[in-house]
Design a protein around this motif. Structure first.
Motif, mmCIF file in Angstrom:
data_model
loop_
_atom_site.group_PDB
_atom_site.id
_atom_site.type_symbol
_atom_site.label_atom_id
_atom_site.label_comp_id
_atom_site.label_asym_id
_atom_site.label_seq_id
_atom_site.Cartn_x
_atom_site.Cartn_y
_atom_site.Cartn_z
ATOM 1 N N GLY A 145 0.803 -1.235 0.000
ATOM 2 C CA GLY A 145 0.000 0.000 0.000
ATOM 3 C C GLY A 145 0.825 1.269 0.000
ATOM 4 O O GLY A 145 0.293 2.368 0.151
ATOM 5 N N THR A 146 2.138 1.139 -0.169
ATOM 6 C CA THR A 146 2.998 2.313 0.016
ATOM 7 C C THR A 146 3.070 3.210 -1.223
ATOM 8 O O THR A 146 3.470 2.773 -2.295
ATOM 9 C CB THR A 146 4.408 1.867 0.445
ATOM 10 O OG1 THR A 146 4.349 1.532 1.831
ATOM 11 C CG2 THR A 146 5.449 2.969 0.263
ATOM 12 N N ASN A 147 2.662 4.465 -1.032
ATOM 13 C CA ASN A 147 2.812 5.538 -2.027
ATOM 14 C C ASN A 147 2.596 6.858 -1.278
ATOM 15 O O ASN A 147 2.458 6.850 -0.045
ATOM 16 C CB ASN A 147 1.831 5.348 -3.197
ATOM 17 C CG ASN A 147 0.377 5.265 -2.718
ATOM 18 O OD1 ASN A 147 0.056 5.651 -1.598
ATOM 19 N ND2 ASN A 147 -0.497 4.763 -3.578
ATOM 20 N N GLY A 173 8.614 -2.336 6.281
ATOM 21 C CA GLY A 173 8.560 -3.344 5.225
ATOM 22 C C GLY A 173 8.782 -2.659 3.890
ATOM 23 O O GLY A 173 9.871 -2.694 3.317
ATOM 24 N N THR A 174 7.739 -1.981 3.406
ATOM 25 C CA THR A 174 7.879 -1.237 2.152
ATOM 26 C C THR A 174 8.228 0.240 2.394
ATOM 27 O O THR A 174 8.509 0.968 1.448
ATOM 28 C CB THR A 174 6.582 -1.323 1.321
ATOM 29 O OG1 THR A 174 5.481 -0.861 2.128
ATOM 30 C CG2 THR A 174 6.309 -2.752 0.886
ATOM 31 N N GLY A 175 8.164 0.693 3.646
ATOM 32 C CA GLY A 175 8.686 2.021 3.995
ATOM 33 C C GLY A 175 7.649 3.130 4.138
ATOM 34 O O GLY A 175 7.966 4.207 4.648
ATOM 35 N N GLY A 176 6.407 2.899 3.720
ATOM 36 C CA GLY A 176 5.407 3.966 3.742
ATOM 37 C C GLY A 176 5.086 4.451 5.148
ATOM 38 O O GLY A 176 4.909 5.649 5.382
ATOM 39 N N THR A 177 5.034 3.511 6.081
ATOM 40 C CA THR A 177 4.637 3.879 7.447
ATOM 41 C C THR A 177 5.690 4.777 8.091
ATOM 42 O O THR A 177 5.376 5.854 8.614
ATOM 43 C CB THR A 177 4.438 2.594 8.278
ATOM 44 O OG1 THR A 177 3.509 1.773 7.588
ATOM 45 C CG2 THR A 177 3.935 2.909 9.669
ATOM 46 N N VAL A 178 6.943 4.334 8.028
ATOM 47 C CA VAL A 178 7.982 5.131 8.685
ATOM 48 C C VAL A 178 8.179 6.459 7.941
ATOM 49 O O VAL A 178 8.483 7.487 8.567
ATOM 50 C CB VAL A 178 9.297 4.320 8.830
ATOM 51 C CG1 VAL A 178 10.126 4.313 7.566
ATOM 52 C CG2 VAL A 178 10.117 4.844 9.997
ATOM 53 N N LEU A 247 2.424 -9.655 20.178
ATOM 54 C CA LEU A 247 3.178 -9.205 19.000
ATOM 55 C C LEU A 247 3.089 -10.309 17.957
ATOM 56 O O LEU A 247 2.725 -11.439 18.268
ATOM 57 C CB LEU A 247 4.647 -8.962 19.363
ATOM 58 C CG LEU A 247 4.919 -7.976 20.495
ATOM 59 C CD1 LEU A 247 6.409 -7.966 20.845
ATOM 60 C CD2 LEU A 247 4.461 -6.564 20.116
ATOM 61 N N GLU A 248 3.440 -9.990 16.722
ATOM 62 C CA GLU A 248 3.449 -11.040 15.682
ATOM 63 C C GLU A 248 4.896 -11.203 15.173
ATOM 64 O O GLU A 248 5.743 -10.351 15.417
ATOM 65 C CB GLU A 248 2.420 -10.744 14.585
ATOM 66 C CG GLU A 248 2.428 -9.347 14.009
ATOM 67 C CD GLU A 248 3.643 -9.054 13.201
ATOM 68 O OE1 GLU A 248 3.988 -9.858 12.322
ATOM 69 O OE2 GLU A 248 4.275 -7.998 13.451
ATOM 70 N N PRO A 249 5.159 -12.308 14.435
ATOM 71 C CA PRO A 249 6.557 -12.654 14.189
ATOM 72 C C PRO A 249 7.246 -11.938 13.023
ATOM 73 O O PRO A 249 8.469 -11.995 12.916
ATOM 74 C CB PRO A 249 6.484 -14.162 13.884
ATOM 75 C CG PRO A 249 5.124 -14.383 13.344
ATOM 76 C CD PRO A 249 4.236 -13.382 14.009
ATOM 77 N N HIS A 278 2.442 -0.086 17.568
ATOM 78 C CA HIS A 278 1.990 -1.461 17.295
ATOM 79 C C HIS A 278 1.150 -1.385 16.029
ATOM 80 O O HIS A 278 0.037 -0.860 16.035
ATOM 81 C CB HIS A 278 1.166 -2.006 18.456
ATOM 82 C CG HIS A 278 0.940 -3.488 18.349
ATOM 83 N ND1 HIS A 278 0.600 -4.094 17.163
ATOM 84 C CD2 HIS A 278 1.034 -4.488 19.260
ATOM 85 C CE1 HIS A 278 0.486 -5.404 17.349
ATOM 86 N NE2 HIS A 278 0.754 -5.669 18.619
ATOM 87 N N THR A 279 1.699 -1.919 14.939
ATOM 88 C CA THR A 279 1.075 -1.720 13.627
ATOM 89 C C THR A 279 0.164 -2.888 13.239
ATOM 90 O O THR A 279 -0.212 -3.024 12.070
ATOM 91 C CB THR A 279 2.171 -1.491 12.574
ATOM 92 O OG1 THR A 279 3.279 -2.355 12.873
ATOM 93 C CG2 THR A 279 2.635 -0.061 12.565
ATOM 94 N N GLY A 280 -0.160 -3.744 14.193
ATOM 95 C CA GLY A 280 -1.158 -4.794 13.932
ATOM 96 C C GLY A 280 -0.548 -6.029 13.290
ATOM 97 O O GLY A 280 0.554 -6.446 13.649
ATOM 98 N N GLY A 281 -1.293 -6.620 12.352
ATOM 99 C CA GLY A 281 -0.783 -7.805 11.650
ATOM 100 C C GLY A 281 -0.953 -9.107 12.409
ATOM 101 O O GLY A 281 -0.367 -10.125 12.032
ATOM 102 N N LEU A 282 -1.775 -9.080 13.457
ATOM 103 C CA LEU A 282 -1.904 -10.295 14.282
ATOM 104 C C LEU A 282 -2.569 -11.439 13.515
ATOM 105 O O LEU A 282 -2.443 -12.603 13.906
ATOM 106 C CB LEU A 282 -2.678 -9.992 15.574
ATOM 107 C CG LEU A 282 -2.030 -8.929 16.474
ATOM 108 C CD1 LEU A 282 -2.881 -8.694 17.724
ATOM 109 C CD2 LEU A 282 -0.617 -9.319 16.880
HETATM 110 C C1 LIG Z 1 2.101 -5.336 11.033
HETATM 111 C C2 LIG Z 1 2.896 -4.492 10.108
HETATM 112 N N1 LIG Z 1 3.817 -3.669 10.623
HETATM 113 C C3 LIG Z 1 4.602 -2.900 9.838
HETATM 114 C C4 LIG Z 1 4.472 -2.934 8.467
HETATM 115 C C5 LIG Z 1 5.415 -2.127 7.643
HETATM 116 O O1 LIG Z 1 4.809 -1.093 6.957
HETATM 117 P P1 LIG Z 1 5.455 -0.499 5.645
HETATM 118 O O2 LIG Z 1 5.261 -1.530 4.561
HETATM 119 O O3 LIG Z 1 4.672 0.730 5.387
HETATM 120 O O4 LIG Z 1 6.891 -0.259 5.898
HETATM 121 C C6 LIG Z 1 3.488 -3.753 7.887
HETATM 122 C C7 LIG Z 1 3.239 -3.747 6.445
HETATM 123 O O5 LIG Z 1 2.282 -3.091 6.058
HETATM 124 C C8 LIG Z 1 2.686 -4.562 8.725
HETATM 125 O O6 LIG Z 1 1.751 -5.395 8.227
#
Ligand SMILES: Cc1ncc(COP(=O)(O)O)c(C=O)c1O
Length: 306
Positions: A145-147, A173-178, A247-249, A278-282
């Motif tokens: 989803g990163t843009n 991961g893809t960098g959009g969040t940070v 947390l998730e792995p 905590h960005t989820g992903g559970l």
């Molecule tokens: C739980 C979780 N944390 C962090 C990230 C990393 O985010 P990004 O891809 O924007 O760097 C992701 C990917 O979306 C994610 O699913």
């Protein structure tokens, strides 16, 4: 249209031994199925598109078999009655996808799949072009989803609760969040991205998306993207037993493990206030545990997550 959720997620303190104060912002609680950063990365992407294409909208995106982003987009499609298509890495999954909990969940939400070979998947620009020609009215959302629209959405993770912290931390991961955290951080704040992918291009990508250099990226892939070591599982289980937080792995478990190591090494000046998102992903835990069971290894225990 996606709305700003009517919930203020808590910021909880993790009691710590060293001379810093560590907190977690429970962005994972923003939505039960479109969790954490996924909600915010999709927010403007989907809303801008729906404003222009209210009739027969179609959302397409890319992801691996365990992708949180695929799970989130499929849930969004179901909730808002929008067709979704997932371009999934690995054509060997075509006849086996029902064994995978993430893809089962996405399919139950109505997502259609198109499985592509790992080789074709690598050239996502070419795949995107093909999709654009075939489905000119669809919204084609990049992997993760990163843009720039995603970066704007991440602004919603920052508010008066986050302003006083010295450090803001997130898994990358893809960098959009940070990139979003970096772009909208206060001037006095330092941003740390914990790279769960071994990818040297991330720094320039994040700096391009953010337009700022207030961030540091630190390796936290612990053996590679999606690799789950016994040490990481032990860390996640000990963390949930001690602090009552799941947390998730793939992302948050690795971020937190590396963050603990940094604290132990004295990376942060005394009395620093550190906030981790905590960005989820559970949802990914079920798939990870199925794999671990097949390998006769310890699994991730179900801790308290809300
Ligand atoms: C739980 C979780 N944390 C962090 C990230 C990393 O985010 P990004 O891809 O924007 O760097 C992701 C990917 O979306 C994610 O699913």
């Amino acid at each position: 249209m996606l709305k700003i959720p009517d919930i203020k997620v808590p910021v909880v303190e993790i009691p710590f031994r060293k001379n810093i104060r560590l907190f977690i912002k429970r962005e994972d609680l923003i939505h039960p199925e479109i969790s954490g950063n996924k909600y915010w990365k999709l927010f403007h992407n989907v809303n801008n598109y729906l404003a222009e294409n209210p009739q027969n909208p179609l959302l397409m995106t890319f992801g691996g078999a365990y992708s949180n982003h695929i799970a989130a987009l499929s849930a969004l499609g179901k909730i808002h009655n929008i067709k979704t298509v997932g371009i999934i890495r690995g054509n060997e999954l075509e006849y086996r996808w029902k064994e995978n909990p993430t893809l089962r969940f996405a399919s139950e939400n109505g997502m259609h799949f198109c499985f592509v070979s790992r080789e074709d998947y690598r050239d996502k620009d070419a795949l995107s072009e093909k999709l654009k020609n075939e489905f000119p009215k669809a919204l084609i959302i990049p992997e993760g989803g990163t843009n720039l629209a995603a970066v704007e959405g991440i602004r919603n993770m920052l508010n008066s609760d986050t302003q006083d912290f010295d450090y803001l931390c997130a898994a990358v991961g893809t960098g959009g969040t940070v990139a979003g955290i970096s772009k909208f951080a206060e001037n006095h704040q330092k941003v740390i991205g914990f790279k769960v992918v071994d990818d040297d291009s991330l720094h320039s990508r994040v700096s391009e998306l953010s337009g700022k250099e207030n961030f540091t990226l630190i390796d936290a892939h612990f053996g590679g993207y999606g690799k789950i070591s016994d040490e990481n599982i032990a860390f996640i289980n000990a963390f949930s037993r001690e602090f009552g937080l799941q947390l998730e792995p793939v992302y948050t478990g690795k971020m937190m493990r590396k963050l603990f190591q940094l604290v132990e090494e004295g990376y942060f000046p005394q009395n620093s206030k550190v906030l981790a998102f905590h960005t989820g992903g559970l949802q990914g835990i079920a798939g990870a545990n199925e794999m671990l069971k097949k390998q006769n290894r310890a699994v991730i225990e179900k801790g308290v997550s809300s």
